[in-house]
Design a protein around this motif. Structure first.
Motif, PDB file in Angstrom:
ATOM      1  N   SER A  99       0.824  -1.211   0.000  1.00 34.65           N
ATOM      2  CA  SER A  99       0.000   0.000   0.000  1.00 34.65           C
ATOM      3  C   SER A  99       0.858   1.261   0.000  1.00 34.65           C
ATOM      4  CB  SER A  99      -0.929   0.011   1.224  1.00 34.65           C
ATOM      5  OG  SER A  99      -0.165  -0.011   2.427  1.00 34.65           O
ATOM      6  N   ALA A 100       2.144   1.112  -0.280  1.00 33.89           N
ATOM      7  CA  ALA A 100       3.057   2.251  -0.261  1.00 33.89           C
ATOM      8  C   ALA A 100       3.101   2.909  -1.643  1.00 33.89           C
ATOM      9  CB  ALA A 100       4.459   1.798   0.148  1.00 33.89           C
ATOM     10  N   VAL A 101       2.704   4.160  -1.697  1.00 30.61           N
ATOM     11  CA  VAL A 101       2.779   4.911  -2.952  1.00 30.61           C
ATOM     12  C   VAL A 101       4.224   5.350  -3.156  1.00 30.61           C
ATOM     13  CG1 VAL A 101       1.999   6.958  -4.185  1.00 30.61           C
ATOM     14  CG2 VAL A 101       0.414   5.686  -2.713  1.00 30.61           C
ATOM     15  N   PRO A 102       4.815   5.044  -4.276  1.00 34.82           N
ATOM     16  CA  PRO A 102       6.231   5.389  -4.465  1.00 34.82           C
ATOM     17  C   PRO A 102       6.452   6.895  -4.512  1.00 34.82           C
ATOM     18  CG  PRO A 102       5.283   4.587  -6.510  1.00 34.82           C
ATOM     19  CD  PRO A 102       4.261   4.350  -5.442  1.00 34.82           C
ATOM     20  N   GLU A 103       7.618   7.305  -4.067  1.00 34.69           N
ATOM     21  CA  GLU A 103       7.966   8.720  -4.111  1.00 34.69           C
ATOM     22  C   GLU A 103       8.391   9.129  -5.511  1.00 34.69           C
ATOM     23  OE1 GLU A 103      11.033  11.882  -1.929  1.00 34.69           O
ATOM     24  OE2 GLU A 103      10.791   9.838  -1.175  1.00 34.69           O
ATOM     25  N   GLY A 104       9.082   8.220  -6.201  1.00 30.70           N
ATOM     26  CA  GLY A 104       9.580   8.531  -7.533  1.00 30.70           C
ATOM     27  C   GLY A 104       8.614   8.130  -8.625  1.00 30.70           C
ATOM     28  N   TYR A 105       8.900   8.648  -9.814  1.00 31.82           N
ATOM     29  CA  TYR A 105       8.073   8.393 -10.997  1.00 31.82           C
ATOM     30  C   TYR A 105       8.975   7.780 -12.059  1.00 31.82           C
ATOM     31  CZ  TYR A 105       4.380   9.398 -14.457  1.00 31.82           C
ATOM     32  OH  TYR A 105       3.392   9.292 -15.400  1.00 31.82           O
ATOM     33  N   PRO A 106       8.473   6.808 -12.832  1.00 28.83           N
ATOM     34  CA  PRO A 106       9.322   6.166 -13.841  1.00 28.83           C
ATOM     35  C   PRO A 106       9.911   7.191 -14.815  1.00 28.83           C
ATOM     36  CG  PRO A 106       7.270   4.960 -13.576  1.00 28.83           C
ATOM     37  CD  PRO A 106       7.115   6.215 -12.801  1.00 28.83           C
ATOM     38  N   ARG A 107      11.215   7.137 -14.959  1.00 25.28           N
ATOM     39  CA  ARG A 107      11.883   8.124 -15.815  1.00 25.28           C
ATOM     40  C   ARG A 107      11.412   8.041 -17.254  1.00 25.28           C
ATOM     41  NH1 ARG A 107      18.286   8.550 -15.321  1.00 25.28           N
ATOM     42  NH2 ARG A 107      17.543   9.251 -13.279  1.00 25.28           N
ATOM     43  N   GLU A 108      11.168   6.818 -17.723  1.00 27.52           N
ATOM     44  CA  GLU A 108      10.764   6.670 -19.123  1.00 27.52           C
ATOM     45  C   GLU A 108       9.399   7.288 -19.404  1.00 27.52           C
ATOM     46  OE1 GLU A 108       9.782   2.829 -16.891  1.00 27.52           O
ATOM     47  OE2 GLU A 108      11.443   4.277 -17.026  1.00 27.52           O
ATOM     48  N   ALA A 109       8.605   7.499 -18.345  1.00 28.48           N
ATOM     49  CA  ALA A 109       7.264   8.070 -18.538  1.00 28.48           C
ATOM     50  C   ALA A 109       7.269   9.594 -18.501  1.00 28.48           C
ATOM     51  CB  ALA A 109       6.308   7.540 -17.473  1.00 28.48           C
ATOM     52  N   THR A 110       8.413  10.210 -18.172  1.00 32.98           N
ATOM     53  CA  THR A 110       8.468  11.672 -18.090  1.00 32.98           C
ATOM     54  C   THR A 110       8.802  12.313 -19.431  1.00 32.98           C
ATOM     55  OG1 THR A 110      10.824  11.665 -17.481  1.00 32.98           O
ATOM     56  CG2 THR A 110       9.210  11.533 -15.691  1.00 32.98           C
ATOM     57  N   ALA A 111       9.289  11.513 -20.388  1.00 36.34           N
ATOM     58  CA  ALA A 111       9.764  12.084 -21.646  1.00 36.34           C
ATOM     59  C   ALA A 111       8.659  12.807 -22.410  1.00 36.34           C
ATOM     60  CB  ALA A 111      10.385  10.993 -22.513  1.00 36.34           C
ATOM     61  N   ASP A 112       7.449  12.282 -22.359  1.00 35.29           N
ATOM     62  CA  ASP A 112       6.364  12.883 -23.134  1.00 35.29           C
ATOM     63  C   ASP A 112       5.385  13.658 -22.260  1.00 35.29           C
ATOM     64  OD1 ASP A 112       5.378  10.720 -21.829  1.00 35.29           O
ATOM     65  OD2 ASP A 112       4.624   9.665 -23.600  1.00 35.29           O
ATOM     66  N   GLU A 113       5.806  14.033 -21.057  1.00 37.53           N
ATOM     67  CA  GLU A 113       4.948  14.860 -20.204  1.00 37.53           C
ATOM     68  C   GLU A 113       4.831  16.274 -20.774  1.00 37.53           C
ATOM     69  OE1 GLU A 113       5.165  13.292 -15.618  1.00 37.53           O
ATOM     70  OE2 GLU A 113       6.642  14.762 -16.265  1.00 37.53           O
ATOM     71  N   LEU A 114       3.741  16.942 -20.440  1.00 41.70           N
ATOM     72  CA  LEU A 114       3.637  18.363 -20.740  1.00 41.70           C
ATOM     73  C   LEU A 114       4.656  19.110 -19.891  1.00 41.70           C
ATOM     74  CD1 LEU A 114      -0.239  18.830 -20.813  1.00 41.70           C
ATOM     75  CD2 LEU A 114       1.300  18.553 -22.746  1.00 41.70           C
ATOM     76  N   SER A 115       5.427  19.977 -20.508  1.00 44.25           N
ATOM     77  CA  SER A 115       6.490  20.681 -19.789  1.00 44.25           C
ATOM     78  C   SER A 115       5.919  21.799 -18.926  1.00 44.25           C
ATOM     79  CB  SER A 115       7.496  21.263 -20.789  1.00 44.25           C
ATOM     80  OG  SER A 115       6.895  22.305 -21.548  1.00 44.25           O
ATOM     81  N   ALA A 116       6.772  22.294 -18.028  1.00 40.74           N
ATOM     82  CA  ALA A 116       6.371  23.413 -17.176  1.00 40.74           C
ATOM     83  C   ALA A 116       6.049  24.643 -18.035  1.00 40.74           C
ATOM     84  CB  ALA A 116       7.481  23.728 -16.171  1.00 40.74           C
ATOM     85  N   GLU A 117       6.815  24.849 -19.101  1.00 38.34           N
ATOM     86  CA  GLU A 117       6.574  25.996 -19.974  1.00 38.34           C
ATOM     87  C   GLU A 117       5.227  25.878 -20.678  1.00 38.34           C
ATOM     88  OE1 GLU A 117       9.295  24.148 -19.936  1.00 38.34           O
ATOM     89  OE2 GLU A 117      10.723  25.542 -19.005  1.00 38.34           O
ATOM     90  N   GLU A 118       4.899  24.676 -21.150  1.00 37.07           N
ATOM     91  CA  GLU A 118       3.624  24.487 -21.843  1.00 37.07           C
ATOM     92  C   GLU A 118       2.440  24.682 -20.901  1.00 37.07           C
ATOM     93  OE1 GLU A 118       4.449  21.301 -25.378  1.00 37.07           O
ATOM     94  OE2 GLU A 118       4.718  20.597 -23.333  1.00 37.07           O
ATOM     95  N   LEU A 119       2.556  24.143 -19.693  1.00 36.30           N
ATOM     96  CA  LEU A 119       1.469  24.289 -18.737  1.00 36.30           C
ATOM     97  C   LEU A 119       1.312  25.744 -18.299  1.00 36.30           C
ATOM     98  CD1 LEU A 119       2.070  21.085 -16.580  1.00 36.30           C
ATOM     99  CD2 LEU A 119       0.135  21.519 -18.110  1.00 36.30           C
ATOM    100  N   ALA A 120       2.448  26.432 -18.088  1.00 36.16           N
ATOM    101  CA  ALA A 120       2.378  27.837 -17.693  1.00 36.16           C
ATOM    102  C   ALA A 120       1.733  28.676 -18.794  1.00 36.16           C
ATOM    103  CB  ALA A 120       3.771  28.364 -17.370  1.00 36.16           C
ATOM    104  N   ALA A 121       2.119  28.410 -20.048  1.00 37.57           N
ATOM    105  CA  ALA A 121       1.539  29.158 -21.162  1.00 37.57           C
ATOM    106  C   ALA A 121       0.040  28.893 -21.273  1.00 37.57           C
ATOM    107  CB  ALA A 121       2.247  28.782 -22.462  1.00 37.57           C
TER     108      ALA A 121
END
Length: 787
Positions: free
Chosen positions: A516-538
């Motif tokens: 039942s432990a939610v991991p602290e980290g996120y899979p690195r391979e899944a971050t490549a296609d995330e919306l960037s901070a710049e895109e979300l801010a815009a």
């Protein structure tokens, strides 16, 4: 000892350290673990499912179907498939044979994994039976031949309930050597004997999502005719289209849990009426007859929506309303959680999603379920989901894997704190349907694999049924949906799985041994296609522009709704699979908003000439929108008021749609030369702000009028003339002998000044600058009205 089974912990450990290895083995299994079951099939098979033939084993064997998905006593199973010569030498009289499996079933999921990891013939596959067999004609390199083998279950020597390996191999030679195995295909054969188990409670999430197609633009007519970026949905809503098949297959599932993007419903609903489609390359333009074409999907959209409503009206059906446009929770958690207005936008998306789903489908919908991208969860994503109202989280087992020490599959429901429950999908069951199973062989293997896994799970703890979740990808392909549908119905029909809705699985008591432990980290391979901070801010900054535009519109509702929805669509999870299209969509929204804002503007100008000290500056404002505007003021500012003074620098702006208006500003110059002037629109009210870009131009004063210079020059001339006259009079008197008693006295007595001399006068306080003196345009410049 285990309290429920009495088994020794060491025995339990030996019986399965499967969970971690299963997740790692899934890709290998689908890439060729059950080598022949998917074999190196012809090009029609899904890429990556078929291994390349090895030099020692040049035959590619594929099992396409079993006549019985579940074997029973005294039954006969017919195996059909294809053999292909993938080598460089001829196969001489190849003979197809069935292998007799091991005497006992695979009792652990790790054994199923190991069977799937083998790629070449092995003694672990059992012994080849002499009967049944099928002798084929010689096969040259590249040639294929179908086969069909009917094998009595009694010949397989299976008797205990469980999952068995069923293998078919080919015996032949490529030279003078004796015939020997050249290749093998494997699949799983569940056998239902006399032993039975309590059925596992099985929930299946059935997704109906699509990348956003509706855009912020609408036509300028009274109905605000909707506009789509393309007409691709038309093909998906009918015939063999993905969304049409998803509805047809889902309506035939027992107790399905539909996960629906409300934005898809809005789009289809918009298509049931007249709509327009953008022409390529016009994503940022205002919609018009010239840059759009009529949509073609009205009839298919109407039929699909009616079919979906019928499917959802069936009993034991659950509907999950995803947040409107299915925003990417993980991207927001990692790159946009601190942006102003983001939490509010997510909560509004949840509320709008539920209202839309219930209104469009006439059903009750759950809105407290959050589904991160691919079910991948970390602590930040869980927090963002919770802030948006997500109390139940759909999680892939890869994010919360079980300990190798746990020999059985636990309940899917896990309490993770903060009032949230994670419903963890079995990693292996979900992975079976992740690829595009577009061939009969691929679907046959997937179904048999699913049946083998679920039968084994049920018999891990026969008296303690578990709650399971199958979480397929959002973009579930037609072939994979067909396989999942067939697998669930076969498992339910065989008695070891009992379909249930997600809510019932989520309400089950969590297993204390489950992770039942939610991991602290996120899979690195899944971050490549995330919306960037710049895109979300815009994207979030669009709200400021929309708010400012709303202040000046007389019909703000025509713009508010379409833009609010488009902003959320710009953050959709669907863009993960289409990053380029997502970037184009976001750019189109921003460009369109900029075009709308700039449609109300002061046209550019550079230099105007002011040929005098008192004149009128003319400044135009253009309203290119299709509605009237107000709550605006035009302010003119001189950079050097001591040289060029503008008497009435601020004027209200109220304009009809599609018009231009010229405003007159009385000005007074003191000296010749250029002076910089700024024209800026401002919104009115307590939160007045500049609107649009300021226009800076130069006013060139070419001559100072008589009002000052002429008075000075005239006075000087009069003084000189008076002095000459006084001198001549004194000289005349002296010549006559007269005495001038007061030499400083004016020659002709007091005077009130030169006739016609100007006097200072302020214009009346109620003067109208727009009609002030000097209406004649005395300045020349580069301003273009109606441009």
């Amino acid at each position: 000892m285990d309290e429920r089974t009495g088994r020794n912990a060491a025995v339990a450990a030996r019986r399965g350290r499967w969970t971690g290895r299963l997740a790692r083995s899934t890709a290998a299994l689908l890439a060729g673990g059950l080598a022949g079951a998917l074999g190196a099939a012809p090009a029609a098979a899904a890429p990556g499912l078929l291994p390349a033939a090895a030099a020692e084993y040049p035959a590619t064997v594929r099992i396409d179907a079993l006549s019985q998905q579940v074997a029973t006593e005294n039954s006969t199973v017919t195996v059909t498939g294809t053999i292909t010569n993938s080598g460089s030498a001829r196969f001489k009289s190849p003979t197809m044979k069935v292998r007799q499996p091991q005497a006992r079933p695979m009792k652990t999921r790790s054994e199923i994994e190991m069977a799937g990891s083998r790629t070449t013939p092995s003694t672990l596959d059992g012994l080849s039976l002499d009967s049944p067999s099928q002798r084929l004609q010689d096969l040259d390199p590249g040639q294929s031949e179908p086969f069909s083998l009917a094998v009595p279950v009694s010949a397989l020597k299976v008797g205990e309930t469980g999952t068995y390996e069923l293998a078919v191999d080919v015996w032949s030679s490529t030279g003078d050597e004796k015939a020997h195995p050249l290749g093998i295909a494997r699949t799983f054969l569940p056998y239902q004997g006399r032993e039975s188990a309590q059925p596992s409670q099985l929930a299946v999430v059935w997704p109906l999502t699509h990348a956003p197609v509706l855009v912020a633009q609408t036509m300028a007519d009274a109905d605000q005719t909707p506009v789509l970026r393309d007409d691709s949905l038309t093909a998906e809503l009918t015939g063999d289209g993905r969304l049409n098949r998803m509805v047809e297959l889902g309506s035939d599932l027992p107790s399905p849990t539909w996960a629906i993007d409300p934005n898809l419903l809005d789009t289809v609903y918009a298509m049931t009426k007249p709509y327009r489609v953008q022409k390529p390359g016009t994503s940022g333009e205002s919609a018009s007859e010239d840059n759009t074409v009529p949509g073609t999907g009205r009839d298919v959209a109407t039929a699909w929506l009616a079919k979906l409503r019928t499917a959802l009206a069936k009993p034991d059906t659950e509907v999950l309303s995803l947040p409107y446009a299915d925003p990417d929770l993980a991207s927001i958690a990692h790159n946009g959680a601190g942006l102003t207005g983001m939490d509010t936008a997510l909560r509004k998306a949840v509320t709008a999603g539920q209202i839309t789903t219930e209104a469009r489908l006439s059903v009750d919908a759950e809105s407290d379920v959050a589904w991160p991208y691919q079910g991948l969860l970390d602590q930040r994503t869980a927090a963002v989901a919770g802030a948006a109202g997500g109390r139940v989280l759909l999680v892939d087992g890869r994010s919360m894997p079980e300990s190798d020490k746990l020999y059985y599959t636990p309940n899917a429901a896990r309490s993770i704190g903060n009032g949230q429950t994670a419903v963890v999908s079995d990693a292996v069951l979900a992975s079976i349907f992740r690829p595009d199973l577009d061939s009969a062989g691929a679907r046959a293997l997937a179904v048999q694999h699913f049946l083998g896994e679920t039968l084994t799970i049920a018999h891990q703890e026969p008296g303690h049924p578990r709650g399971l979740l199958v979480l397929p990808p959002r973009s579930l392909s037609v072939g994979s949906a067909q396989a999942l549908h067939d697998a669930v119905k076969a498992a339910a029909g065989s008695g070891w799985a009992a379909p249930q809705t997600l809510r019932k699985i989520a309400e089950q008591k969590p297993d204390p041994a489950a992770n039942s432990a939610v991991p602290e980290g996120y899979p690195r391979e899944a971050t490549a296609d995330e919306l960037s901070a710049e895109e979300l801010a815009a994207t979030m900054q669009l709200q400021d522009g929309v708010d400012q535009l709303m202040m000046i519109l007389t019909e703000p509702e025509r713009v508010r709704g379409p833009f609010s929805a488009a902003m959320v669509r710009a953050m959709s999870t669907e863009w993960r699979d289409q990053p380029k299209t997502g970037t184009e969509y976001r750019r189109g929204v921003r460009t369109y908003l900029d075009n709308l804002k700039s449609a109300v503007r002061v046209p550019k100008k550079t230099v105007v000439t002011l040929p005098g000290d008192n004149a009128t500056l003319l400044v135009s404002v253009r309203n290119g929108l299709t509605q009237s505007v107000g709550n605006l003021e035009l302010k003119i500012t001189s950079a050097q008021p001591n040289r060029l003074r503008i008497d009435y620098p601020l004027q209200p702006v109220v304009m009809d749609a599609g018009t231009s208006r010229t405003f007159r500003f009385p000005a007074e110059a003191q000296v010749n030369g250029p002076v910089q002037v700024t024209a800026q629109l401002w919104t009115t009210g307590t939160d007045a702000r500049p609107y649009g870009e300021a226009v800076v131009f130069t006013v060139d004063v070419t001559s100072v009028a008589s009002g000052v210079t002429y008075v000075i020059a005239g006075g000087t001339v009069l003084m000189i003339l008076a002095g000459v006259r006084f001198y001549l009079q004194r000289k005349k008197r002296r010549a006559a002998g007269e005495v001038d008693e007061d030499p400083d006295r004016p020659a002709d007595g007091p005077s009130d000044g030169p006739a016609g001399a100007p006097s200072d006068a302020e214009p009346p306080s109620d003067a109208d600058p727009s009609s002030a003196p000097g209406d004649t345009d005395r300045m020349a410049g580069d301003e273009k009205v109606n441009h």
